[in-house]
Design a protein around this motif. Structure first.
Motif, mmCIF file in Angstrom:
data_model
loop_
_atom_site.group_PDB
_atom_site.id
_atom_site.type_symbol
_atom_site.label_atom_id
_atom_site.label_comp_id
_atom_site.label_asym_id
_atom_site.label_seq_id
_atom_site.Cartn_x
_atom_site.Cartn_y
_atom_site.Cartn_z
ATOM 1 N N TYR A 268 0.828 -1.210 0.000
ATOM 2 C CA TYR A 268 0.000 0.000 0.000
ATOM 3 C C TYR A 268 0.860 1.257 0.000
ATOM 4 C CZ TYR A 268 -3.147 3.620 1.751
ATOM 5 O OH TYR A 268 -3.850 4.796 1.927
ATOM 6 N N TRP A 269 1.878 1.317 0.859
ATOM 7 C CA TRP A 269 2.720 2.508 0.925
ATOM 8 C C TRP A 269 3.573 2.663 -0.323
ATOM 9 C CZ3 TRP A 269 1.203 6.060 3.916
ATOM 10 C CH2 TRP A 269 0.632 5.772 5.149
ATOM 11 N N GLN A 272 1.256 4.197 -2.809
ATOM 12 C CA GLN A 272 1.006 5.611 -2.533
ATOM 13 C C GLN A 272 2.211 6.476 -2.915
ATOM 14 O OE1 GLN A 272 -1.823 7.096 -1.446
ATOM 15 N NE2 GLN A 272 -2.816 5.100 -1.643
ATOM 16 N N ARG A 275 2.373 6.888 -6.654
ATOM 17 C CA ARG A 275 1.364 7.845 -7.115
ATOM 18 C C ARG A 275 1.803 9.290 -6.858
ATOM 19 N NH1 ARG A 275 -4.480 5.265 -5.216
ATOM 20 N NH2 ARG A 275 -4.465 3.487 -6.656
#
Length: 317
Positions: A268-269, A272, A275
């Motif tokens: 997930y990190w 992120q 992005r």
């Protein structure tokens, strides 16, 4: 017989196999109904890939089953008084004779997990997914059959309720994730429920094995009356060995869970941060760039050597 009438109770036997076979066909029919009238219609709208399509069908079927079993199991343990009176989990062991709803629940559970074996062929499950599903089916069959044949049905009901609660939230979270990949909030709910159910399961094992069964009045080995191993728990060495195995198993489950959560958070990190880098690169490209060939002096653009960048007109000789 009782003072106010007669109570009918049941025992297991060979005729259970015929009953289980009948409900296997019922489970296959219900499986097809859920697939045809619910999951297939949702799949047509989502346009999932083949891998996600298979996982969506698996989670959809298990959400329906776990929700039904969870409500049914909760109704049984409440009406039979197993939650309000925890001592009933080990008092008067062995629990050879069962109420109708307890016996019927166990037979339906065995029928469902046995029907999952031919469903692997009917659903055309991918070969790499078959070992995982076979392992899951085998674990459920071993535990449910063991609780049913060893007369530990009351303890088995509570453990199934806790297990199905955690599994329901997990497969529900997968369904929500397949519809919206940015929505992972339900996975956090499942993580909390999973940890709580593991703690309750471990506490229940310690309560029943460590304190309950050793205090049973009938400690003699008597397979004819259904007393298989309560006399073993009178030995403190055997009792501590069993509790140690239970703790090690629960610890291994928690370790795999923590490893899974750390990997998910890492992914997930990383996503992120990628992005953010992509957004920062897009902003830099959006800024206007000045491309002058020289510098300004008194409002006139000069080249680096001091001359004007304009081409001079040559005078005719």
């Amino acid at each position: 017989p009782f003072a106010d009438g007669e109570l009918v109770q049941y025992h297991y036997g060979l005729k259970d196999l015929v009953t289980i076979l009948f409900y296997i066909f019922i489970a296959i029919i219900l499986h097809a109904v859920v697939q045809e009238y619910a999951l297939d219609k949702i799949n047509r709208r989502l346009h999932l890939s083949k891998v996600k399509h298979s996982k969506f069908n698996e989670s959809g079927q298990l959400v329906a089953f776990h929700l039904t079993s969870m409500i049914w199991c909760l109704y049984v343990v409440v009406t039979e008084g197993y939650i309000s009176n925890p001592r009933s989990l080990w008092e008067n062991y062995p629990h050879v004779y069962l109420p109708f709803q307890v016996k019927f629940f166990y037979l339906c559970q065995l029928a469902y997990w046995l029907h999952a074996l031919p469903e692997l062929y009917f659903q055309k499950v991918r070969k790499e997914e078959i070992p995982r599903q076979l392992r899951c089916i085998a674990l459920y069959l071993v535990h449910i059959t063991g609780a049913y044949l060893l007369n530990l049905t009351r303890l088995g009901l509570i453990l199934l309720l806790l297990q199905y609660l955690a599994e329901f939230f997990f497969h529900m979270a997968r369904l929500v994730y397949f519809t919206d990949e940015n929505n992972e909030k339900l996975f956090n709910v499942w993580a909390v429920v999973f940890v709580v159910t593991r703690l309750f399961t471990l506490t229940l094992y310690i309560l029943v094995i460590g304190f309950g069964l050793p205090r049973v009045e009938n400690q003699a080995l008597d397979p004819e009356k259904g007393n298989f191993f309560s006399f073993l728990f009178n030995n403190i060495l055997f009792r501590m060995s069993v509790l140690l195995l239970v703790c090690l198993f629960q610890a291994s489950v928690m370790w795999r869970f923590i490893h899974f959560q750390l990997r998910r958070w890492r992914e997930y990190w990383n996503e992120q941060s990628s992005r953010k880098r992509a957004a920062a690169g897009a902003k830099q490209q959006a800024k206007p760039l000045k491309r002058d060939s020289g510098y300004h002096e008194n409002g006139v653009v000069k080249a680096e050597n001091g001359t004007s960048p304009r081409t001079k007109k040559l005078k005719s000789p």
